[in-house]
Design a protein around this motif. Sequence first.
Motif, short mmCIF file in Angstrom:
data_model
loop_
_atom_site.label_atom_id
_atom_site.label_comp_id
_atom_site.label_asym_id
_atom_site.label_seq_id
_atom_site.Cartn_x
_atom_site.Cartn_y
_atom_site.Cartn_z
N LEU A 60 0.84 -1.21 0.00
CA LEU A 60 0.00 0.00 0.00
C LEU A 60 0.88 1.26 0.00
O LEU A 60 0.61 2.22 -0.73
N VAL A 106 -14.96 14.36 9.23
CA VAL A 106 -16.06 14.55 8.26
C VAL A 106 -15.99 13.42 7.24
O VAL A 106 -14.94 12.79 7.09
N SER A 109 -15.91 11.01 1.77
CA SER A 109 -16.50 10.86 0.44
C SER A 109 -16.91 12.19 -0.17
O SER A 109 -17.09 12.29 -1.38
N GLU A 132 -7.02 12.21 8.39
CA GLU A 132 -6.96 10.89 9.03
C GLU A 132 -6.85 9.78 7.99
O GLU A 132 -7.20 9.97 6.84
N TRP A 133 -6.32 8.66 8.46
CA TRP A 133 -6.12 7.48 7.60
C TRP A 133 -5.25 7.82 6.39
O TRP A 133 -5.60 7.49 5.25
N ALA A 332 -10.59 2.68 0.69
CA ALA A 332 -9.49 3.62 0.46
C ALA A 332 -9.54 4.18 -0.96
O ALA A 332 -9.76 3.43 -1.91
N ALA A 335 -15.02 5.12 -1.40
CA ALA A 335 -15.81 3.98 -0.93
C ALA A 335 -16.74 3.48 -2.05
O ALA A 335 -17.14 4.26 -2.94
N GLY A 337 -19.83 2.75 -2.10
CA GLY A 337 -21.09 3.49 -2.20
C GLY A 337 -20.94 4.75 -3.05
O GLY A 337 -21.81 5.07 -3.87
C1 FAD Z 1 -6.12 1.56 4.27
C2 FAD Z 1 -6.54 2.98 3.96
C3 FAD Z 1 -5.62 3.83 3.35
C4 FAD Z 1 -5.99 5.16 3.11
N1 FAD Z 1 -5.04 6.00 2.55
C5 FAD Z 1 -5.37 7.31 2.35
C6 FAD Z 1 -4.38 8.23 1.85
O1 FAD Z 1 -3.22 7.88 1.59
N2 FAD Z 1 -4.75 9.54 1.68
C7 FAD Z 1 -6.02 9.97 1.95
O2 FAD Z 1 -6.26 11.15 1.79
N3 FAD Z 1 -6.96 9.12 2.44
C8 FAD Z 1 -6.67 7.81 2.64
N4 FAD Z 1 -7.60 6.94 3.15
C9 FAD Z 1 -8.93 7.44 3.47
C10 FAD Z 1 -9.94 7.02 2.42
O3 FAD Z 1 -9.72 7.61 1.19
C11 FAD Z 1 -11.35 7.32 2.98
O4 FAD Z 1 -11.54 6.43 4.05
C12 FAD Z 1 -12.43 7.15 1.93
O5 FAD Z 1 -12.41 8.22 1.03
C13 FAD Z 1 -13.83 7.05 2.54
O6 FAD Z 1 -14.07 8.10 3.42
P1 FAD Z 1 -14.58 7.79 4.92
O7 FAD Z 1 -13.73 6.75 5.52
O8 FAD Z 1 -14.69 9.10 5.62
O9 FAD Z 1 -16.02 7.15 4.75
P2 FAD Z 1 -17.41 7.96 4.60
O10 FAD Z 1 -17.28 8.98 3.53
O11 FAD Z 1 -17.83 8.43 5.96
O12 FAD Z 1 -18.36 6.81 4.09
C14 FAD Z 1 -18.97 5.85 4.98
C15 FAD Z 1 -19.99 5.05 4.18
O13 FAD Z 1 -20.99 5.91 3.63
C16 FAD Z 1 -21.09 5.69 2.22
N5 FAD Z 1 -21.26 6.95 1.52
C17 FAD Z 1 -20.72 8.15 1.82
N6 FAD Z 1 -21.09 9.09 0.91
C18 FAD Z 1 -21.86 8.47 0.01
C19 FAD Z 1 -22.53 8.89 -1.17
N7 FAD Z 1 -22.48 10.15 -1.62
N8 FAD Z 1 -23.26 7.99 -1.85
C20 FAD Z 1 -23.35 6.70 -1.41
N9 FAD Z 1 -22.73 6.24 -0.31
C21 FAD Z 1 -21.99 7.10 0.40
C22 FAD Z 1 -19.75 5.09 1.81
O14 FAD Z 1 -19.86 4.28 0.65
C23 FAD Z 1 -19.36 4.28 3.01
O15 FAD Z 1 -19.95 3.03 2.90
C24 FAD Z 1 -7.28 5.62 3.42
C25 FAD Z 1 -8.20 4.74 4.00
C26 FAD Z 1 -7.84 3.43 4.28
C27 FAD Z 1 -8.84 2.52 4.93
#
Ligand code: FAD
Length: 355
Positions: A60, A106, A109, A132-133, A332, A335, A337
């Motif tokens: 990764l 926040v 997505s 975060e993450w 990552a 998502a 969704g």
């Molecule tokens: C292993 C890992 C590595 C990562 N590396 C990086 C990195 O290097 N840099 C970085 O910037 N980020 C990184 N991330 C963060 C990652 O990009 C985010 O976790 C991702 O964009 C989803 O955002 P969230 O976790 O806030 O989920 P949320 O946006 O809170 O989503 C939660 C749920 O709601 C659903 N959802 C949200 N909005 C919608 C919509 N409009 N329509 C339908 N469904 C929706 C999603 O599908 C999901 O099931 C990483 C994450 C992981 C797990």
Amino acid sequence: VAAAAEGVTDARTLWRRLGRAGIPDLLGGGPHDCGPETPPDRLGDLLTELDARLPLGCTLSVCVQVATVLPLLRTLAEDSPAAGKVLVRATRGDAVVALAITDAGVSGSDLLDMRTAITSDGGTARLDGAKEWITNAGQCDHLLVLARHRPQRHITSFRWVLLNADRPGVSCRPSTGELFPGAGLGDPRFTGVALDPDDLVGRPGRALAEAARQLAVERLAGALWARALCRRVLADTHRYLVTRPAGGGPLWTNAAVRDRFARCVVEWRRMDALCAAATGWPATAEAMVLKAACAESADRILGECVQLSGAAAFRDGGVARTRAEAAMFGIAGGATGTMLAGIAEDATGLLGSAR
Ligand SMILES: Cc1cc2nc3c(=O)[nH]c(=O)nc-3n(C[C@H](O)[C@H](O)[C@H](O)COP(=O)(O)OP(=O)(O)OC[C@H]3O[C@@H](n4cnc5c(N)ncnc54)[C@H](O)[C@@H]3O)c2cc1C
């Protein structure tokens, strides 16, 4: 890649060795992306080789840098010498750069909701906020941060900030202590970081569009990696089934077991066909289809491999852990969704392009 991965225990050493071997250079070349000058096959080959040898977290760490960070730096270097200098060091393996897009607290997505912001205080710009993450945040030399420079909820309200990780006001804590060893996942915080003009890289207002374009490449990279990982796990599971004694012969002689494994092979061939169709760098909607499809296939295949392995799945290094970490293919970089929402938005175009 085999030599670089030999005996490696941390992602920084791996990145340095890959840099010395000229691997990041092999993938670059174009002024903007990993492509179109470089065929996706090369990226797929690199991820396949890393996946075969290293823990998922280390792969990764490299994946984000080759598919997203370096190409973005290449774009930014056109306007910003500071980005050019970091690009040279990163390409040689002398610097690890984290890409900090996802805001803390926040939904990641909806990037338009991002709060991490550049403000001007008596002519001095400062950065405040938290992410975060972030892959590599806990082991990086620089952070490329997506930040708001205007309050309007608009795609042009963002720009890039490129910072040394040890800059006053920058701190970071680990996102997790258990999963993804090697990925350096961290939650960086920016508290009144005084910005020099050189820290503001690229053209104002272009950052979100540049990030979105590069995320399409990262999504293809994720699909190619998921395909390699699933093939590896399926081969391991097959070896297990043909050698595991059960009743009159190995488990593999049981028709129900063979049927379940065969379904996994069918699912894997679906992934393979989708990936094989991506001969160039995908457009945004195509990349969303690839990412959503491969994440769902990986989940199905790895879930079944856990079941087929029985309790052995839970041994150290077993497939249960791989499955837990591989769920990231559906999160990552976007998502599932959100991918589906984008696919629905472009449904007519996607159906129209099918032959
Ligand atoms: C292993 C890992 C590595 C990562 N590396 C990086 C990195 O290097 N840099 C970085 O910037 N980020 C990184 N991330 C963060 C990652 O990009 C985010 O976790 C991702 O964009 C989803 O955002 P969230 O976790 O806030 O989920 P949320 O946006 O809170 O989503 C939660 C749920 O709601 C659903 N959802 C949200 N909005 C919608 C919509 N409009 N329509 C339908 N469904 C929706 C999603 O599908 C999901 O099931 C990483 C994450 C992981 C797990």
